[in-house]
Motif scaffolding. Structure first.
Motif, short mmCIF file in Angstrom:
data_model
loop_
_atom_site.label_atom_id
_atom_site.label_comp_id
_atom_site.label_asym_id
_atom_site.label_seq_id
_atom_site.Cartn_x
_atom_site.Cartn_y
_atom_site.Cartn_z
N ARG A 1 -7.08 -2.63 -7.31
CA ARG A 1 -7.66 -3.96 -7.54
C ARG A 1 -7.46 -4.46 -8.97
O ARG A 1 -7.34 -5.68 -9.18
CB ARG A 1 -9.15 -3.93 -7.19
CG ARG A 1 -9.45 -3.53 -5.76
CD ARG A 1 -8.79 -4.42 -4.74
NE ARG A 1 -9.24 -4.09 -3.38
CZ ARG A 1 -8.73 -4.60 -2.28
NH1 ARG A 1 -7.70 -5.44 -2.34
NH2 ARG A 1 -9.21 -4.25 -1.09
N GLU A 2 -7.43 -3.57 -9.95
CA GLU A 2 -7.16 -4.03 -11.32
C GLU A 2 -5.75 -4.58 -11.41
O GLU A 2 -5.51 -5.67 -11.94
CB GLU A 2 -7.36 -2.90 -12.32
CG GLU A 2 -7.10 -3.31 -13.76
CD GLU A 2 -7.25 -2.17 -14.75
OE1 GLU A 2 -6.91 -2.36 -15.92
OE2 GLU A 2 -7.68 -1.07 -14.34
N HIS B 1 -4.09 -8.15 -13.63
CA HIS B 1 -2.85 -8.01 -14.39
C HIS B 1 -1.94 -9.23 -14.28
O HIS B 1 -0.77 -9.16 -14.65
CB HIS B 1 -2.09 -6.75 -13.95
CG HIS B 1 -2.70 -5.49 -14.48
ND1 HIS B 1 -2.06 -4.26 -14.44
CD2 HIS B 1 -3.91 -5.24 -15.06
CE1 HIS B 1 -2.84 -3.32 -14.96
NE2 HIS B 1 -3.97 -3.89 -15.34
N GLY B 2 -2.47 -10.32 -13.76
CA GLY B 2 -1.69 -11.56 -13.69
C GLY B 2 -0.65 -11.55 -12.59
O GLY B 2 -0.33 -10.51 -12.01
N GLY B 3 -0.12 -12.73 -12.28
CA GLY B 3 0.95 -12.84 -11.30
C GLY B 3 0.46 -12.66 -9.88
O GLY B 3 -0.69 -12.94 -9.56
N GLN B 4 1.33 -12.14 -9.04
CA GLN B 4 1.05 -12.03 -7.61
C GLN B 4 0.44 -10.68 -7.25
O GLN B 4 0.45 -9.74 -8.05
CB GLN B 4 2.34 -12.29 -6.82
CG GLN B 4 2.92 -13.67 -7.07
CD GLN B 4 4.18 -13.91 -6.27
OE1 GLN B 4 4.71 -13.00 -5.65
NE2 GLN B 4 4.66 -15.14 -6.27
#
Length: 287
Positions: free
Chosen positions: A159-160, A165-168
């Motif tokens: 989940r992190e 962590h940005g993006g997809q």
């Protein structure tokens, strides 16, 4: 039919379960459970064989993923209303699609490895749809004719990586061992209605997920039709159709997998999986 691949990783052989649930070797008939085997014609040829005439596989071999050389693995997010609610996300008006790297695929009972430094590795029991014949912009009414069969999938998620962590989402879905499939593929003729299957998941004997595919926001036929509008689905492609409520992210407080945990899951008529959770080698050295 129930089709399987058995043996050590990278050395799997094709198999079929007989009427008594015993594993029989298919090596004399097909080299592997590949795309051409899963087409309508390929399955018809296998169905003409009496499994009792094939050699029994001795012992208790490892089951690999039941489909070899998966071309693409597509996943559907937020496809159950209660799961969307537990993640504080509105139920989408159209299916949410993302990809899982095929390098994540493993056998149903192989070890599940926590990624390096991960503290938010989560579980998701899902109905997997295996494409049999090419599906290109097919209608909902035509869609199920393009399905070879169904499998159990654990759409393991970090989940992190996924949410922070940005993006997809693909980063949180594609770590090594994050795609247990199987233990076998059940052909579509054995599952007359894929929207009437119970599915469940337990961690260390505690049941977290207990759902039914009838509560999907978008059913199997809808998903195959919808996805085929945007890309051609090829024989052997796999669609993971979403998870019911009860994931670790939705617990209060959130609960995630740790080294030593045991994850067990299953779907009515499709079999069950069991994964032992192990540490990433780098983390194991540090500990």
């Amino acid at each position: 039919m129930k089709l399987a691949r058995y043996g050590n990783p990278g050395q799997e052989k094709p198999g079929i379960l007989d009427a008594d649930g015993q594993l029989r070797d298919l090596s004399a008939i097909v080299a592997d459970i590949t795309a051409e085997v899963l087409t309508r014609d390929g399955l018809r040829r296998l169905a003409a064989i009496d499994p009792a005439t094939l050699p029994l596989v001795p012992g208790t071999p490892r089951y690999g993923a039941p489909v070899a050389q998966v071309g693409k693995m597509l996943c559907v997010g937020l496809n159950y209303a209660e799961h969307a609610a537990e993640t504080n996300t509105p139920l989408p008006e159209q299916p949410v699609l993302f990809m899982k790297a095929t390098s994540a695929i493993m056998g149903a009972n192989d070890d599940l490895m926590i990624p390096r430094g991960s503290v938010k590795t989560d579980w998701e029991v899902e109905l997997g749809i295996v494409i049999g014949d090419v599906a290109r912009d097919v209608s909902i009414g035509e869609a199920l004719a393009h399905v070879a069969g169904y499998v159990v999938i654990n759409d393991v998620s970090e989940r992190e990586f996924q949410l922070e962590h940005g993006g997809q989402w693909v980063k949180g879905k594609s770590c090594d061992t994050f795609g247990p499939i199987g233990p076998w593929l059940v052909t579509a003729d054995e599952i007359p209605d894929p929207q009437k299957l119970s599915l469940w998941l337990e961690v260390n004997g505690h049941r977290y997920q207990n759902g039914n595919t009838r509560t999907m926001a978008f059913g199997v036929a809808h998903l195959v039709s919808y996805i085929s509008r945007y890309m051609t689905l090829m024989p052997g492609d796999v669609i993971s159709s979403g998870t019911p409520a009860g994931v670790g992210l939705g617990q209060h407080p959130p609960t995630y997998l740790r080294t030593g945990d045991v994850v067990e899951l299953g779907i009515e008529g499709l079999g069950r999986q069991r994964q032992q959770v192990v540490a990433h080698p780098a983390d194991a050295v540090r500990s």
